[in-house]
Design a protein around this motif. Structure first.
Motif, PDB file in Angstrom:
ATOM      1  N   HIS A   1     -15.311 -26.611 -59.984  1.00 42.03           N
ATOM      2  CA  HIS A   1     -15.937 -27.563 -59.071  1.00 42.03           C
ATOM      3  C   HIS A   1     -14.954 -28.702 -58.798  1.00 42.03           C
ATOM      4  O   HIS A   1     -14.346 -29.250 -59.721  1.00 42.03           O
TER       5      HIS A   1
ATOM      6  N   LEU B   1     -23.189 -29.328 -51.082  1.00 44.92           N
ATOM      7  CA  LEU B   1     -22.045 -28.609 -51.649  1.00 44.92           C
ATOM      8  C   LEU B   1     -21.652 -27.428 -50.774  1.00 44.92           C
ATOM      9  O   LEU B   1     -22.512 -26.777 -50.158  1.00 44.92           O
TER      10      LEU B   1
ATOM     11  N   THR C   1     -17.068 -24.475 -56.133  1.00 42.45           N
ATOM     12  CA  THR C   1     -17.919 -25.392 -55.372  1.00 42.45           C
ATOM     13  C   THR C   1     -17.131 -26.663 -55.095  1.00 42.45           C
ATOM     14  O   THR C   1     -16.253 -27.050 -55.870  1.00 42.45           O
TER      15      THR C   1
ATOM     16  N   ASN D   1     -17.421 -30.664 -52.738  1.00 40.66           N
ATOM     17  CA  ASN D   1     -18.139 -31.571 -51.847  1.00 40.66           C
ATOM     18  C   ASN D   1     -17.541 -31.591 -50.454  1.00 40.66           C
ATOM     19  O   ASN D   1     -18.234 -31.916 -49.487  1.00 40.66           O
TER      20      ASN D   1
END
Length: 499
Positions: A18, A128, A143, A145
């Motif tokens: 992430h 996301l 993942t 932003n």
């Protein structure tokens, strides 16, 4: 070793996949994006996902003889890294330059190679992007932003070759420069290079010494600018022992001013500019050469990119007799070469199709927004970098008539400023949308064919987003104006919607 060698392989380690920002592509745009993030937003957790096994993009995948830039490196190079070599550089020189940027700024640890993105799904609920990635050891999920798309605009794996009648009959070898075979030996061969752009102009002089003969076959001519591969202003400043960072800034601004002035004159003083360009070719080929037929294009000078021919090497090859040029159309391939529509035949052992590339929109990734497949062609572009209905994503698409990297640097500043603005507002999502005053705006093609019309764009225009008739809703291709507009973009303009 790259970070790729130590990636986690269990679900328990998924947190390491992430990131605040994921940059797609480690070419000239992606490496620049990584620099700007690291420099302007220290502490941002980001990674660069690159499908290939090393950095470089175009300069890694293209290996044909003589591969070089067709933009000067004072403007194609990054604004933050002085260029000290000749203005027109080889692929090896550009890769070395990019490698220095990576090493000097500790960017290698952020790049994960051998990772091709298959799909990208945006969730407005989670704020996301979820990426499904084919990695070196199998499928991986990431993942993020925010997506920063720096993968370029054409398909690296295969070039564009038209389908001509009789191609299957040809007994020789057909090669596209974009996928140049390592075992190709042109020694003593008759070679035909089909095409008229920068790639063809680079190939012909660089293989002429090996071939029995090489013929440049073009359907229609292209404008070229022959000249010495050096910058006299840079040479003078070095003689004066001026610091290289100052030289880079001064020469860069001079080149940009000259390019802007040339574009202005090409539009306002078309005939004079056309005459100057043709006189440059005539200086190498002489009065008796048929310049009108072979090097006088049908289009106006500003409508396509004008390639620089260092030291006039293409024209020197033709003048020496090692190369020749034929302007005609192909009727069909034959067993021994080509039959042209004029009835002329060209014998060939090898035919090289320098006929361009296929546009690749957002890396051929399958995009979804809240479960709905994205039709990129139905979006409207905000300054050629953000798109209606597509949250938390910026695409780097450079300039046609100026160096690509000029815009990559400006977008780098914009993205860092946008991310900081989102932090200040305490929001996690941003997208662009037409404002009330834009509802009656005329919507049309990504770019006006009367302004710029190369084949790769014209045959793929249906894949690109739409544009409005206001400058903020189109990619204007005008660096000279955008260099002042981009830093002043109002991030609270109603075109930006935060949530």
């Amino acid at each position: 070793m790259t970070e790729a060698a130590t990636l986690p392989k269990t679900a328990a380690d998924a947190a390491t996949r992430h990131f605040d920002v994921i940059i797609v592509g480690a070419g000239i745009s992606g490496v620049g994006a990584a620099y700007h993030l690291a420099e302007q937003r220290p502490g941002t957790r980001f990674t660069v996902l690159e499908a290939l096994d090393s950095f470089g993009g175009t300069w890694l995948t293209h290996t044909y003889p003589g591969i070089r830039s067709d933009s000067d490196l004072y403007t194609f190079g990054y604004r933050f890294k002085p260029w000290v070599g000749p203005p027109i550089a080889t692929a090896a020189e550009i890769l070395s330059y990019m490698g220095e940027v990576i090493a000097e700024n500790d960017l290698a640890r952020h790049i994960r190679y051998g990772r091709r993105i298959a799909s990208a799904r945006w969730s407005s609920r989670d704020k996301l992007w979820t990426l499904e990635v084919n990695g070196p050891d199998g499928p991986e999920t990431y993942t993020t932003n925010f997506l920063w798309m720096c993968q370029g605009y054409y398909r690296h794996s295969v070039g564009y070759t038209p389908e001509w009648p009789g191609m299957e009959d040809f007994q020789g070898r057909i090669v596209h420069p974009q996928t140049w075979p390592s075992d190709l030996d042109l020694t003593g061969k008759k070679v035909v290079v089909i095409g008229s752009g920068a790639t063809a102009a680079t190939l012909v002089p660089n293989i002429a010494g090996d071939c029995e003969h090489v013929t440049l076959l073009q359907r229609s001519p292209t404008y070229f600018v022959p000249g010495r591969n050096e910058n006299e202003l840079a040479n003078t400043l070095r003689q004066l022992e001026i610091d290289e960072s100052w030289i880079h800034e001064i020469v860069r601004k001079k080149v940009l001013f000259d390019q802007h002035e040339f574009t202005r004159r090409a539009i306002e003083e078309t005939d004079a500019v056309k005459t100057e360009l043709l006189e440059g070719v005539k200086a190498f080929l002489g009065e008796d050469f048929d310049i009108a037929k072979h090097f006088t294009p049908r289009y106006r000078p500003w409508r396509q990119r004008i390639a620089f021919v260092p030291d006039g090497d293409l024209f020197q090859g033709i003048a020496s007799g090692k190369a020749s040029v034929v302007t005609d159309e192909i009727e069909r391939f034959t067993q021994t070469g080509l039959l042209l529509k004029s009835g002329q035949t060209l014998d060939a052992d090898v035919i090289i199709t320098a006929t361009g590339f296929d546009l690749s929109v957002l890396g051929d990734i399958a995009f979804e927004v809240d479960g709905e497949p994205l039709d990129f062609a139905k979006t409207v572009t905000y300054r050629g970098m953000m798109f209606t209905g597509l949250p938390n994503l910026v695409w780097v698409f450079g300039y046609f008539r100026a160096s690509w990297t000029l815009r990559a640097d400006m977008i780098g500043d914009f993205v860092c400023r946008l991310l900081a603005h989102m932090d200040q507002k305490g929001v996690k999502q941003v997208e662009v949308a037409l404002r009330p005053e834009d509802q009656d705006m005329r919507i049309g093609a990504w770019i006006d064919p009367e302004d710029f019309n190369p084949g790769y764009l014209m045959r793929n225009m249906h894949l690109l987003p739409q544009a409005g008739d206001k400058p903020e809703w189109r990619h204007t291709q005008d660096y000279w104006t955008e260099k002042d507009i981009f830093p002043a973009i109002d991030l609270d303009d109603p075109a930006f919607r935060y949530s």
